[in-house]
Design a protein around this motif. Structure first.
Motif, PDB file in Angstrom:
ATOM      1  N   PHE A   1     -27.720 -32.044 -62.671  1.00  0.00           N
ATOM      2  CA  PHE A   1     -28.064 -31.702 -61.289  1.00  0.00           C
ATOM      3  C   PHE A   1     -26.976 -32.186 -60.336  1.00  0.00           C
ATOM      4  O   PHE A   1     -26.667 -31.532 -59.340  1.00  0.00           O
ATOM      5  CB  PHE A   1     -29.406 -32.333 -60.901  1.00  0.00           C
ATOM      6  CG  PHE A   1     -30.598 -31.695 -61.558  1.00  0.00           C
ATOM      7  CD1 PHE A   1     -31.136 -30.521 -61.051  1.00  0.00           C
ATOM      8  CD2 PHE A   1     -31.178 -32.259 -62.684  1.00  0.00           C
ATOM      9  CE1 PHE A   1     -32.243 -29.926 -61.643  1.00  0.00           C
ATOM     10  CE2 PHE A   1     -32.279 -31.668 -63.291  1.00  0.00           C
ATOM     11  CZ  PHE A   1     -32.812 -30.501 -62.771  1.00  0.00           C
ATOM     12  N   LEU A   2     -26.393 -33.356 -60.630  1.00  0.00           N
ATOM     13  CA  LEU A   2     -25.400 -33.963 -59.743  1.00  0.00           C
ATOM     14  C   LEU A   2     -24.003 -33.830 -60.348  1.00  0.00           C
ATOM     15  O   LEU A   2     -23.833 -33.796 -61.571  1.00  0.00           O
ATOM     16  CB  LEU A   2     -25.725 -35.435 -59.499  1.00  0.00           C
ATOM     17  CG  LEU A   2     -27.117 -35.757 -58.968  1.00  0.00           C
ATOM     18  CD1 LEU A   2     -27.254 -37.258 -58.739  1.00  0.00           C
ATOM     19  CD2 LEU A   2     -27.420 -34.984 -57.692  1.00  0.00           C
ATOM     20  N   LYS A   3     -23.017 -33.795 -59.486  1.00  0.00           N
ATOM     21  CA  LYS A   3     -21.630 -33.751 -59.929  1.00  0.00           C
ATOM     22  C   LYS A   3     -21.161 -35.153 -60.289  1.00  0.00           C
ATOM     23  O   LYS A   3     -21.555 -36.136 -59.653  1.00  0.00           O
ATOM     24  CB  LYS A   3     -20.741 -33.165 -58.831  1.00  0.00           C
ATOM     25  CG  LYS A   3     -21.068 -31.712 -58.481  1.00  0.00           C
ATOM     26  CD  LYS A   3     -20.160 -31.193 -57.369  1.00  0.00           C
ATOM     27  CE  LYS A   3     -20.498 -29.746 -57.036  1.00  0.00           C
ATOM     28  NZ  LYS A   3     -19.651 -29.220 -55.941  1.00  0.00           N
TER      29      LYS A   3
ATOM     30  N   LYS B   1     -22.402 -35.422 -54.689  1.00  0.00           N
ATOM     31  CA  LYS B   1     -22.876 -34.090 -54.335  1.00  0.00           C
ATOM     32  C   LYS B   1     -23.663 -33.491 -55.504  1.00  0.00           C
ATOM     33  O   LYS B   1     -23.536 -33.914 -56.649  1.00  0.00           O
ATOM     34  CB  LYS B   1     -21.696 -33.174 -53.996  1.00  0.00           C
ATOM     35  CG  LYS B   1     -20.764 -33.723 -52.916  1.00  0.00           C
ATOM     36  CD  LYS B   1     -21.469 -33.868 -51.581  1.00  0.00           C
ATOM     37  CE  LYS B   1     -20.488 -34.367 -50.502  1.00  0.00           C
ATOM     38  NZ  LYS B   1     -21.172 -34.545 -49.195  1.00  0.00           N
ATOM     39  N   GLY B   2     -24.481 -32.480 -55.193  1.00  0.00           N
ATOM     40  CA  GLY B   2     -25.210 -31.794 -56.237  1.00  0.00           C
ATOM     41  C   GLY B   2     -26.619 -31.430 -55.806  1.00  0.00           C
ATOM     42  O   GLY B   2     -26.986 -31.537 -54.629  1.00  0.00           O
ATOM     43  N   ASP B   3     -27.414 -31.011 -56.745  1.00  0.00           N
ATOM     44  CA  ASP B   3     -28.781 -30.561 -56.490  1.00  0.00           C
ATOM     45  C   ASP B   3     -29.728 -31.758 -56.564  1.00  0.00           C
ATOM     46  O   ASP B   3     -30.445 -31.943 -57.554  1.00  0.00           O
ATOM     47  CB  ASP B   3     -29.164 -29.481 -57.513  1.00  0.00           C
ATOM     48  CG  ASP B   3     -30.560 -28.922 -57.273  1.00  0.00           C
ATOM     49  OD1 ASP B   3     -31.148 -29.216 -56.217  1.00  0.00           O
ATOM     50  OD2 ASP B   3     -31.066 -28.197 -58.159  1.00  0.00           O
ATOM     51  N   TRP B   4     -29.748 -32.547 -55.506  1.00  0.00           N
ATOM     52  CA  TRP B   4     -30.625 -33.715 -55.472  1.00  0.00           C
ATOM     53  C   TRP B   4     -32.091 -33.293 -55.535  1.00  0.00           C
ATOM     54  O   TRP B   4     -32.918 -33.954 -56.181  1.00  0.00           O
ATOM     55  CB  TRP B   4     -30.379 -34.536 -54.208  1.00  0.00           C
ATOM     56  CG  TRP B   4     -29.127 -35.351 -54.215  1.00  0.00           C
ATOM     57  CD1 TRP B   4     -27.911 -35.007 -53.690  1.00  0.00           C
ATOM     58  CD2 TRP B   4     -28.952 -36.663 -54.776  1.00  0.00           C
ATOM     59  NE1 TRP B   4     -27.002 -36.023 -53.887  1.00  0.00           N
ATOM     60  CE2 TRP B   4     -27.608 -37.047 -54.540  1.00  0.00           C
ATOM     61  CE3 TRP B   4     -29.789 -37.545 -55.445  1.00  0.00           C
ATOM     62  CZ2 TRP B   4     -27.098 -38.271 -54.953  1.00  0.00           C
ATOM     63  CZ3 TRP B   4     -29.292 -38.771 -55.856  1.00  0.00           C
ATOM     64  CH2 TRP B   4     -27.955 -39.126 -55.616  1.00  0.00           C
ATOM     65  N   ILE B   5     -32.443 -32.201 -54.855  1.00  0.00           N
ATOM     66  CA  ILE B   5     -33.845 -31.760 -54.830  1.00  0.00           C
ATOM     67  C   ILE B   5     -34.317 -31.407 -56.241  1.00  0.00           C
ATOM     68  O   ILE B   5     -35.419 -31.773 -56.661  1.00  0.00           O
ATOM     69  CB  ILE B   5     -34.014 -30.559 -53.876  1.00  0.00           C
ATOM     70  CG1 ILE B   5     -33.791 -31.001 -52.423  1.00  0.00           C
ATOM     71  CG2 ILE B   5     -35.393 -29.927 -54.038  1.00  0.00           C
ATOM     72  CD1 ILE B   5     -33.880 -29.878 -51.413  1.00  0.00           C
ATOM     73  N   GLY B   6     -33.460 -30.708 -56.995  1.00  0.00           N
ATOM     74  CA  GLY B   6     -33.815 -30.368 -58.372  1.00  0.00           C
ATOM     75  C   GLY B   6     -34.020 -31.616 -59.218  1.00  0.00           C
ATOM     76  O   GLY B   6     -34.934 -31.674 -60.052  1.00  0.00           O
TER      77      GLY B   6
END
Length: 582
Positions: free
Chosen positions: A386-388, A476-481
């Motif tokens: 999900f995160l970089k 950075k990345g899809d924290w919500i996911g």
């Protein structure tokens, strides 16, 4: 043995019998009971699964389920530890930790030609560094001088003070003096608060800077490009398999992964060391749900495991076929290039220096490789992060890497990075949970304490735009996911239950403080006897909870309530007072 039992459950000695195999030779103290299943598991786990290459002394850890044989009650020390100790260091009421010291040396006087024996310290406390040092003191003395040394060590431990957080504890053991300090919730992470004013006063004394922290860098240095992937997998409680060439590397790696999400507690099942002889092996190979955290020692053991039909159906097929992230099984496999020549890393030793082989590729292996098991170290996974990854941090951590690198310093940097990442993740959850707490003005002393508002995942997600991890982390990345996946895990369930319980206790404490400031005598004048008796019983119940350490309320508040309790009891008829006094 009350003081001894606060630190250890027992000490076991396991030997190799030509007729029975691995057998329990000695158990101390003598009154301790172990179930047959526990005895069997301890015997098998006390020896490396393939010990032909483990000459000399080997140390590692294991974890087994506790039997229902023991009915324990919480003591005052348990309540104090529960209040002050970090959640990751609390006593485990469902599992035992085994701290193993295994010795194998040639001995021509024995039929087998080898001396093979292990000393195992069994405890409910996850103090990995501490008990590693303790068994390192006790076991060699026992091997050299026999059972009297073991008995003397146990009697020394029975004189130790209780393991209370925040205090510097002086622990005598076999002529040595150990200075240790159990951390508290208030300690600043990453700092050594143990300070001995005069270390030269006792030449036999030494201090242990950390009772539980393993060397993260030494355990994970082979997979540094993937540490953010591993952190995510541990955070969401994804099933992971770790395979290593020795129980020492295996157990240290698992503990490094489990501790990477500190101060969160890892709540799924995990085994620092596991063999096919374990009583739970059959359970894990027949379940449709894969175990969360299993480790294997040898390549042959793991290959035997995956050949079982149910394992291939429920573990490998979903991994290779499913595309939904939530339904896949994830693997972390450390596979030795050459099982026969792989060496266990020593402190300060570059992991690939003495192997005469190239370091493993840092490229992530696809899960389809599991079908053939190409024998190279690495990570096999189809999990999509999900995160970089923080490439600058990884580059900074490895740019000065050499055979003489300071593993301790690198480990401290890695631990701080994981801590900052976990704290950035958990702070928005804490902020949202705090908003569910009723306002103090809503607490009425003459009514029941208010309840917490329910935790609603979608409402929490909506708060991330203004109070999300981007405020404290540059990742950075899809924290919500990641949050949505985390909220399906046992780690989240444990965190939420514990925090809700703490907040509910806080509400009761505030309610008691408000009640202690209320004029109950005036209230009694307008109430019936039934209502007054009900108030007496409720106040008495709350005072008993405080005195049994289940609530944290000031002594002044308890004394005020006790005086008011006496006052309103005296307003009742004599017969009712007699009944209430019983």
């Amino acid at each position: 043995w009350d003081q001894f039992s606060e630190w250890l459950h027992c000490v076991c000695v396991v030997t190799f019998d030509l007729e029975l195999g691995q057998a329990m030779e000695f158990l101390y103290p003598n009154h301790i009971e172990l179930s047959d299943v526990e005895r069997t598991n301890i015997c098998y786990l006390a020896f490396p699964d393939s010990n032909s290459g483990c000459m000399g002394d080997t140390q590692y850890w294991f974890r087994i389920r506790r039997s229902a044989l023991y009915k324990t009650t919480d003591t005052d020390v348990d309540y104090q530890c529960s209040k002050d100790c970090p959640v990751t260091l609390l006593k485990d009421k469902t599992h035992f930790y085994g701290y193993v010291y295994f010795r194998q040396v040639r001995d021509k006087t024995l039929k087998r030609g080898y001396f093979q024996k292990s000393v195992v310290l069994l405890s409910s406390l996850p103090y990995f560094n501490f008990f590693k040092d303790i068994v390192d003191i006790i076991a060699p003395e026992y091997f050299d001088n026999g059972e009297p040394c073991l008995e003397a060590a146990c009697h020394d431990i029975d004189q130790w003070p209780s393991p209370i957080p925040g205090q510097i504890l002086n622990l005598p053991l076999m002529g040595l003096l150990l200075h240790v300090r159990i951390p508290t919730k208030q300690d600043k992470p990453g700092t050594n608060v143990l300070e001995i004013t005069d270390k030269n006063s006792d030449p036999g004394a030494f201090s242990l800077s950390s009772i539980h922290e393993v060397n993260l860098y030494e355990s994970l240095c082979d997979v540094l490009p993937h540490i953010h992937l591993l952190w995510e997998l541990v955070l969401i409680g994804a099933p992971i398999v770790v395979m290593a060439p020795s129980p020492t590397v295996c157990s240290s790696t698992v503990l490094a992964l489990v501790s990477s999400i500190s101060p969160l507690r890892y709540c799924s099942d995990y085994r620092p060391y596991f063999t096919i002889h374990d009583s739970e092996f059959k359970e894990y190979t027949t379940k449709t749900q894969a175990p969360f955290f299993i480790t294997y020692f040898t390549l042959s053991t793991f290959l035997f495991f995956i050949k079982m039909p149910l394992i291939h159906k429920h573990w490998l097929d979903p991994l290779l076929k499913h595309t939904d992230v939530c339904s896949k099984i994830r693997y972390l496999c450390f596979i030795p290039v050459d099982v026969k020549t792989w060496r266990v890393r020593g402190a300060g030793e570059f992991p690939w220096t003495h192997l005469n082989i190239a370091p493993p590729s840092t490229k992530l292996k696809m899960a389809s490789k599991i079908k053939t098991f190409d024998p190279k170290s690495g990570i096999y996974s189809k999990y999509k992060q999900f995160l970089k990854k923080d490439k600058n941090f990884i580059k900074g951590l490895t740019k000065d890497f050499s055979g003489k690198c300071q593993f301790q310093a690198q480990s401290a940097l890695l631990r701080r990075h994981f801590l900052e990442l976990t704290q950035s993740f958990i702070i928005p959850l804490e902020r949202y949970l705090a908003s569910l707490m009723p306002l103090q003005k809503c607490i009425s002393p003459l009514k029941a304490p208010p309840t917490l508002k329910p935790f609603r995942p979608n409402d929490f997600i909506q708060t991330l735009d203004s109070n999300g991890p981007q405020l404290t982390s540059g990742t950075k990345g899809d924290w919500i996911g990641l949050y949505r996946r985390f909220m399906q895990s046992a780690n989240f369930e444990h965190w939420l239950c514990r925090r809700k319980l703490e907040m509910e206790k806080k509400l009761v404490s505030l309610h008691m403080a408000a009640l202690s400031e209320t004029d109950l005598m005036s209230w009694c004048q307008q109430k019936s006897e039934v209502e007054i008796v009900d108030m007496v019983l409720r106040i008495r119940e709350k005072i008993n909870l405080v005195r049994s350490h289940k609530l944290d309320v000031s002594t002044e508040t308890v004394e005020l309530l006790a005086d008011k309790l006496t006052g309103i009891t005296n307003t009742l008829p004599a017969d009712l007072q007699g009944i209430l006094s019983k």
